[in-house]
Design an enzyme around this catalytic site. Structure first.
Site, PDB file in Angstrom:
ATOM      1  N   ASN A  89      48.039  44.870  37.393  1.00 44.70           N
ATOM      2  CA  ASN A  89      46.583  44.878  37.499  1.00 44.70           C
ATOM      3  C   ASN A  89      45.944  43.766  36.681  1.00 44.70           C
ATOM      4  O   ASN A  89      44.759  43.497  36.837  1.00 44.70           O
ATOM      5  CB  ASN A  89      46.015  46.223  37.029  1.00 44.70           C
ATOM      6  CG  ASN A  89      46.476  47.362  37.925  1.00 44.70           C
ATOM      7  OD1 ASN A  89      46.238  47.363  39.126  1.00 44.70           O
ATOM      8  ND2 ASN A  89      47.192  48.303  37.337  1.00 44.70           N
TER       9      ASN A  89
ATOM     10  N   ARG B 143      40.741  42.720  37.723  1.00 40.04           N
ATOM     11  CA  ARG B 143      41.194  42.474  36.343  1.00 40.04           C
ATOM     12  C   ARG B 143      42.114  41.259  36.216  1.00 40.04           C
ATOM     13  O   ARG B 143      42.471  40.869  35.105  1.00 40.04           O
ATOM     14  CB  ARG B 143      41.879  43.733  35.789  1.00 40.04           C
ATOM     15  CG  ARG B 143      40.872  44.795  35.374  1.00 40.04           C
ATOM     16  CD  ARG B 143      41.484  45.755  34.372  1.00 40.04           C
ATOM     17  NE  ARG B 143      42.298  46.763  35.022  1.00 40.04           N
ATOM     18  CZ  ARG B 143      43.407  47.269  34.490  1.00 40.04           C
ATOM     19  NH1 ARG B 143      43.858  46.819  33.325  1.00 40.04           N
ATOM     20  NH2 ARG B 143      44.084  48.201  35.131  1.00 40.04           N
TER      21      ARG B 143
ATOM     22  N   THR C 285      43.262  54.801  49.717  1.00 36.83           N
ATOM     23  CA  THR C 285      44.659  54.622  50.137  1.00 36.83           C
ATOM     24  C   THR C 285      44.978  55.344  51.456  1.00 36.83           C
ATOM     25  O   THR C 285      45.776  54.851  52.255  1.00 36.83           O
ATOM     26  CB  THR C 285      45.623  55.100  49.037  1.00 36.83           C
ATOM     27  OG1 THR C 285      45.237  56.411  48.613  1.00 36.83           O
ATOM     28  CG2 THR C 285      45.613  54.175  47.831  1.00 36.83           C
TER      29      THR C 285
ATOM     30  N   SER D  19      74.436  -5.446  34.579  1.00 36.03           N
ATOM     31  CA  SER D  19      73.201  -4.842  34.075  1.00 36.03           C
ATOM     32  C   SER D  19      71.967  -5.607  34.537  1.00 36.03           C
ATOM     33  O   SER D  19      72.024  -6.809  34.793  1.00 36.03           O
ATOM     34  CB  SER D  19      73.238  -4.818  32.545  1.00 36.03           C
ATOM     35  OG  SER D  19      74.259  -3.958  32.116  1.00 36.03           O
TER      36      SER D  19
END
Ligand code: UD1
Ligand code: CA
Length: 457
Positions: A226, A17, A81, A404
Site C-alpha cells: 500500500n 498511499r 471487492t 596499441s
C-alpha cells in the site's frame, strides 16, 4: 490434468498511499510489476481464464499487461471487492472454480494456492486465512463451534469481533456454480457503502455450503503493498528468499543480504558471488563461475570456469568458458566470447564476436567486429564502426596482433597473422602475415631550444 479453474485478479484500487502517478499494481518488485508477479504465479496454475479487474490509471494497466490470454476488465466506478469480481462473471465458466487474487499481493506462492484449490474442488468455498498478533485493518473470520460463519470487516466489527486474531487474507476459491448468484445478492448497507466480496461467506453458510480454510506457509506470502515503505519491505523479503534458495543450491554468496536477483538466476556447482551484484532477466552461470563485487549481469550466459572481476557490466551476451572479464569491463548486447578470452579494464565490446583465447586487455572499444582466435588487441584500440549514418564491420582474423592506439576504420579486414604497428589509423584491408602501419616518420631537429620565460631585470 489441468484444474478447471478461472483466476480473477483484483487490481482496480488507486493506491493513494504510494504518492505516485503510476497505478499501484504497476510499481515494480524485483524488476517486475506487482501485477506481473500475480500473473506469473497465476500461469503456473494453468487456469482456463485469467481476468484482471482494473480501474484507476486509464489504460496504463491494460497497456502494461498486453498479453492476449489475459482478459482485462474495467471496473468503473469501484464499488468494492464484490462488485469487482462481479465484473468478471461474463468471462467465467459455470463449471469452474474461481480463484480470487490481489494485484498488490505479489509474493503468494503457487503451492499455497494449489492447497487452497484442492479444498475448493469438492464444492466448498476455500478461504486463505491467517492468524495475526496485530489483526488491525483486516476482515475477521467469525467461527461458531469451529466452523466459519462469516467475515466481518474491521469497520463493521463489534469489539468482540475485533478481538479475533484469525483474519481474511482476501484470497479465496469459490465454485462458479454459486458465485454469480451470491454476487448478485450482495448489499452495500455497511460502514463503507461497498459491495463486499467477503459477504458471500455468510450467504454460502446460509445455503449449507462448507467453508474450508487454509493457511499460507509463510506470512509474507499474503502481505500487500500500500506504500513505498511496504514495497521496499517486500523487496527485501523477496531478495532474502532468492538468496536462501541460492545458498541451498550450493552457491557461495559472500553476503546473502547484498545480492539482488531481478529475474531468474540459475547457477551450476561451486559458483561464487561477491557483494553488491545485480542479476536481471535470465542469467545463467556455469560451474565454478566467480563474479566479483559490484557487477551487473543482464540477460547473460556465462560458461564454466569464467571469472568476472569487480565493477563489470554485462548485458545480452554469451561468455565462453574460462574467460577473464574486467575489472571495469562493459559488455554490450550482441557480444559472444569464445572460451579463454581475456577482456580487461575499461574495455567496451558491442555486437562483437571474439574467438578462442583472444585478448583485449586495456582501454579499447570493439564494436561490430568479428575477431578470430588468438588475436591480441593492444591498449587503446578503437574500431571506428560508425560513419555518422551507418554501422560497418571490422574483421580481425586469427592470430593478428594490433599494436596499441590503433584506429580501425570500418569496413576493414586485418588478415590472418597480420601485425599492425602501434598508433596506426587503418583504412584499408591489411594482408595476412605482414606488418602494416600508418604513422608519420619520426624526425629529430638537432639543436632545437625550448622557449624560455623572460626574467625581469
Ligand atoms: C480486503 C477484504 C478484507 C481483507 C483484506 C486483506 C473485502 C471487503 N475486504 O479489505 O477482509 O482482510 O482485503 O488485505 O474484501 N479492489 C478492486 N475494486 C474495488 C475495491 C478493491 O479492484 O472496488 C481491489 C484493490 O485494488 C485491492 C483489493 O481489491 O487489490 C483489496 O481492496 P482493499 O480496498 O484494499 O480491501 P481491504 O479494505 O484491504
Ligand atoms: Ca488492502
Amino acid at each position: 490434468m489441468p484444474l478447471p479453474i478461472d483466476i480473477v485478479i483484483l487490481a482496480a484500487g488507486k493506491g493513494s498511499r504510494m504518492n505516485s502517478d503510476r497505478p499501484k499494481v504497476l510499481h515494480e518488485l524485483a524488476g517486475r510489476s506487482l501485477l506481473q508477479h500475480a500473473l506469473n504465479t497465476s500461469r503456473t496454475l494453468d487456469p482456463a481464464k485469467i481476468c484482471v479487474i482494473y480501474g484507476h490509471g486509464g489504460d496504463a494497466v491494460p497497456r502494461a499487461v498486453a498479453q492476449a490470454e489475459v482478459q482485462m476488465v474495467l471496473q468503473e466506478p469501484q464499488l468494492g471487492t464484490g462488485h469487482a469480481v462481479r465484473q468478471a462473471m461474463p468471462y467465467l465458466n459455470a463449471d469452474h472454480v474461481t480463484l480470487v487474487l490481489y494485484g498488490d499481493v505479489p509474493l503468494i506462492r503457487a503451492e499455497t494456492l494449489l492447497s487452497l484449490l484442492q479444498m475448493a474442488l469438492p464444492g466448498n468455498v476455500a478461504l486463505l486465512t491467517m492468524v495475526m498478533n496485530e489483526p488491525k485493518g483486516y476482515g475477521r473470520i467469525v467461527r461458531k463451534n469451529g466452523k466459519v460463519m462469516s467475515i466481518v470487516e474491521e469497520k463493521d466489527a463489534t469489539p468482540d469481533e475485533r478481538a479475533i486474531h484469525e483474519v481474511n487474507t482476501g484470497i479465496m476459491a469459490v465454485p462458479n456454480q454459486y458465485l454469480s448468484a451470491w454476487l448478485a445478492a450482495l448489499k452495500n448497507d455497511n460502514s463503507q457503502g461497498e459491495y463486499y466480496l467477503t459477504d458471500i461467506i455468510a450467504l454460502a453458510v446460509g445455503q449449507g455450503v462448507e467453508i474450508a480454510t487454509v493457511q499460507p506457509a509463510h506470512h509474507w506470502e499474503v502481505l500487500g503493498v500500500n506504500s513505498k515503505s511496504q514495497l521496499a519491505h517486500l523487496e527485501r523479503l523477496y531478495q532474502h528468499e532468492q538468496a536462501q534458495n541460492l545458498l541451498e543450491q550450493g552457491v557461495t554468496l559472500i553476503d546473502p543480504k547484498r545480492i539482488d536477483v531481478r529475474g531468474e538466476l540459475s547457477c551450476g556447482r561451486d559458483v561464487q558471488i561477491d557483494v553488491n551484484c545485480v542479476f536481471e532477466g535470465h542469467v545463467v552461470l556455469g560451474n565454478g563461475v566467480r563474479v566479483g563485487a559490484n557487477c551487473v549481469l543482464r540477460e547473460v550466459a556465462v560458461a564454466a570456469g569464467t571469472r568476472i572481476e569487480p565493477f563489470s557490466l554485462l548485458e545480452q551476451a554469451e561468455i565462453g568458458a574460462d574467460c577473464r572479464i574486467g575489472p571495469y569491463a562493459r559488455i554490450r548486447p550482441g557480444t559472444r566470447l569464445a572460451d579463454e578470452v581475456h577482456i580487461g579494464n575499461f574495455v567496451e565490446l558491442k555486437n562483437s564476436q571474439v574467438g578462442y583465447n583472444s585478448k583485449i586487455n586495456h582501454l579499447s572499444y570493439v564494436g561490430d567486429a568479428t575477431v578470430g582466435a588468438k588475436v591480441n588487441i593492444g591498449a587503446g584500440t578503437i574500431t571506428c564502426n560508425y560513419d555518422g549514418a551507418n554501422k560497418h564491420r571490422t574483421v580481425i582474423e586469427d592470430e593478428a596482433f594490433i599494436g596499441s592506439n590503433t584506429q580501425l576504420v570500418a569496413p576493414v579486414t586485418v588478415g590472418k597473422g597480420a601485425t599492425i604497428g602501434a598508433g596506426s589509423t587503418i583504412t584499408k584491408d591489411t594482408p595476412s602475415g605482414e606488418l602494416s602501419l600508418s604513422r608519420a616518420r619520426q624526425i629529430t631537429i638537432a639543436g632545437w631550444k625550448r622557449p624560455v620565460k623572460k626574467t625581469r631585470e
